[in-house]
Motif scaffolding. Sequence first.
Motif, short mmCIF file in Angstrom:
data_model
loop_
_atom_site.label_atom_id
_atom_site.label_comp_id
_atom_site.label_asym_id
_atom_site.label_seq_id
_atom_site.Cartn_x
_atom_site.Cartn_y
_atom_site.Cartn_z
N ASN A 197 -27.88 -4.65 -16.31
CA ASN A 197 -26.92 -4.22 -17.00
C ASN A 197 -25.82 -2.99 -15.86
OD1 ASN A 197 -27.22 -4.81 -19.88
ND2 ASN A 197 -28.96 -3.46 -19.83
N ALA A 198 -26.77 -2.55 -14.81
CA ALA A 198 -26.14 -1.61 -13.76
C ALA A 198 -25.11 -2.53 -13.10
CB ALA A 198 -27.12 -1.15 -13.17
N THR A 199 -25.43 -3.89 -12.73
CA THR A 199 -24.55 -4.80 -11.92
C THR A 199 -23.21 -4.86 -12.85
OG1 THR A 199 -26.38 -5.91 -11.21
CG2 THR A 199 -24.27 -6.84 -10.91
N ALA A 200 -23.36 -5.38 -14.20
CA ALA A 200 -22.11 -5.29 -14.78
C ALA A 200 -21.43 -4.02 -14.91
CB ALA A 200 -22.49 -5.76 -16.35
N GLU A 201 -22.01 -3.01 -14.90
CA GLU A 201 -21.11 -1.60 -15.12
C GLU A 201 -20.62 -1.36 -13.65
OE1 GLU A 201 -24.14 1.24 -16.35
OE2 GLU A 201 -24.10 0.38 -18.22
N ALA A 202 -21.34 -1.62 -12.76
CA ALA A 202 -20.84 -1.31 -11.30
C ALA A 202 -19.82 -2.18 -11.11
CB ALA A 202 -21.95 -1.86 -10.32
N TYR A 203 -19.78 -3.48 -11.26
CA TYR A 203 -18.60 -4.48 -11.14
C TYR A 203 -17.35 -3.99 -12.11
CZ TYR A 203 -15.48 -8.30 -12.34
OH TYR A 203 -14.44 -9.08 -12.69
N ILE A 204 -17.52 -3.53 -13.29
CA ILE A 204 -16.47 -3.00 -13.97
C ILE A 204 -15.94 -1.84 -13.28
CG2 ILE A 204 -15.63 -1.96 -16.21
CD1 ILE A 204 -17.84 -4.13 -17.50
N ALA A 205 -16.72 -0.78 -12.94
CA ALA A 205 -16.36 0.55 -12.30
C ALA A 205 -15.76 -0.03 -10.91
CB ALA A 205 -17.38 1.41 -12.09
N ALA A 206 -16.19 -0.74 -10.32
CA ALA A 206 -15.38 -1.12 -8.76
C ALA A 206 -14.09 -1.57 -9.21
CB ALA A 206 -16.39 -2.04 -8.07
N ASP A 207 -14.00 -2.43 -10.09
CA ASP A 207 -12.51 -3.23 -10.49
C ASP A 207 -11.66 -1.90 -10.98
OD1 ASP A 207 -10.91 -5.45 -11.21
OD2 ASP A 207 -11.18 -4.31 -13.22
N ARG A 208 -12.08 -0.91 -11.81
CA ARG A 208 -11.37 0.11 -12.21
C ARG A 208 -10.98 0.97 -11.14
NH1 ARG A 208 -14.92 2.19 -15.47
NH2 ARG A 208 -14.14 0.81 -17.22
#
Length: 741
Positions: A197-208
Amino acid sequence: MKSPISQVPTDEDQFVSLDGALADESKLELLEYWRSITKRKWGILLLGLVFAMAAAAIVYSLSPVYRSTTTVLIEQGKSNLLSIEDVYSGISQAKEHYQTQVEILKSREVAARVVRDLRLWEYPEFDLRKAEEGGVAKLKASLGFGAVKQEATEARLADAAVDMFSQQFSVEPVRLSQLVKLSFESKDRKLAMLVANATAEAYIAADREARFKMTQQANGWLQERTQSLRDKLLSSERTLQAYRDKSGIVTLSGSAQTMISQQIGEVTQRLVEAKARRAEAESAYEQMKSIVDGDYTSVPAVLRNPSVADARRQEAVASQKVAELQQRYGFEHPKMTQALSEQRAAKESLQRQSQAVAQGLTREYESARSTERAMEGALASARGTVQSVNRQEFQLSVLDREVQANKQLYDLFMNRAKETNLGGDLQGSVARVVDEAVVPYAPVKPKKIMTIAVALVLGLLVGVLVALLLDQLDNTVKGIEDAERRFQQPVLAALPELGSKEGAQAITMFVDKPESYLAEAVRTARTGVLLTDIDLPNRILLVTSSVQGEGKTTVSANLALAHAQTKRTLLIDADMRRPQIGRRLGLPLEAKGLSNLVSGTVALKDCIHCIKGSMLDVMPVGDLPPNPLELLLSSRFSDTLSGLAKQYEVIVIDSPPVELVSDALVLAPMATRTIYVVRAMQTPHPLARKGLVRLQRSGAKILGVVLNHLDHSKSQRYYGDYSGYGAKGYAGYGYTKTKNA
């Protein structure tokens, strides 16, 4: 008698067929492979069980690994506002965009963000210090292979954790969709769920964050560019206004150009009229210049003048009056004088009027010329003014277009700067989580049952391959069927394998133990001999083999004993290098035999010895000759053998092996048939086949092959119930079992 060497057959077709039949080895069929497998089935099964047990010991010693997966939807975000991708690289293709995002998910930046956010180096599984303190690391350090130990800083621990994270993290795109499965494997089931779950959130945050950063950069660039365009627009507007002031241009609507065009048209029209008047006046002027006496009444332009026409009418009236009075009165008459006076006055008036009109026409001509020149000058001036205005308006239009272009570019960048600034605030993320990871309850590694099953199958396959390889490497003759297939010759009998004690007494076992397996096999061979060449009254049988130790002497003696029961039989020991028959049959060492008979030193009766308990006559070697081959090649030997064949119905000759000496090749053409002895499970079939080929080339007529030392139990593992009398077959016929090796 001809030399034995000269008795080689000349039938080439028969020779080639026999040679080719022995030279071409047929391929093993599926049945052969199956027999090889079943022969070693217990060993194969044991090897498979060993593999399975080893795999079980390994998999049950390993720690279970859990996998948790989260599903992410990657969207090619398209808003009504301007996206930052449009500012930098335009619209991307959906497939390329999807693949790009997948690669970003695998990037080290996302992994490092997850490691930092969760501080994974604090978990034992990702702690570099635990690995450096392990037994393997200590062993390497003690052997001098370990790296120099460094300080365990947080940055170093994070870098090591990122490398471990990349090995346990996987990205799996879902075909024909925009979904991506992010999976993480860990020994801690909760940690696996947390990291996924943290990987998905990190990817979305990095994209944002990347989008926001790019928006800020684009906004700053647009603002800078807009300011530059604003300054350029103001500069172009000032240049346009300065040119208007300098050129005295009030409007750019085109009225000046229209007014000048109308003026040119009017001047042109007046010029045409002036040219027409000048041409008319010039014509009258040229006619007047041709008058010499000053009478201009003949000039049409003068005559058209009203005053001249009136004066001419009065002159005509006066002239008519004079003409009328002249007919009545004379010149002296007062009326006549008055009429003449009026006539002269009328002519003078006409003359004065015509001269006045002529002078007026001259002035009119000069005036018309002046007017024409003036109109031409005005037209030229108007044309020059038009050209000047055209040049001014061209330059004015250039400046005006530059102002308009700068204004449009400025407005465009101003609008884009506003849209980009607003789009950076409203632009959504490129991805969203569709299915969050949950705590897994079943491990994915190791798959114990599957691993053990695979190991079992692998062990069985290895065992099968080893069994087939051993059979391929084992080139010995396995049994009757194998011998017939490889040699293309019939197998007369298969003598069983005996123990060491019985083997020493096997040379007379036919008479000593008539119910043994060996005795029955010898009877089978005797039957094969008797059924061959039935019409021959006498038979000479040559028994040979490839090398020593294959049992040719035992076969010769027992076959001779078998024939001796029904026919007058002689057993000759022709192995003059290593004679065995005399010693093994218990004859005295000084007993005379074949060499003495051929040399003529001893009579026939002294060379033949009887075997106790049988009707068999035996002729041992006698004294060992120094040159056995010359003795066998001599005509005396041929004559001796011919003489013996007349006295005995069956002569069995025990000859030396084919591969050691060439004695058997000399003896074979003299024999009626040749029997080839092969030791089962020991003699290589290429060697035996080579010996058969050599015998056939020398002119031998092969009767068949005797398979000696055959272990029936092993042969059954190869070929099942063999074609001869197997162990079960013998028992079925009531023969007692002798001890097999």
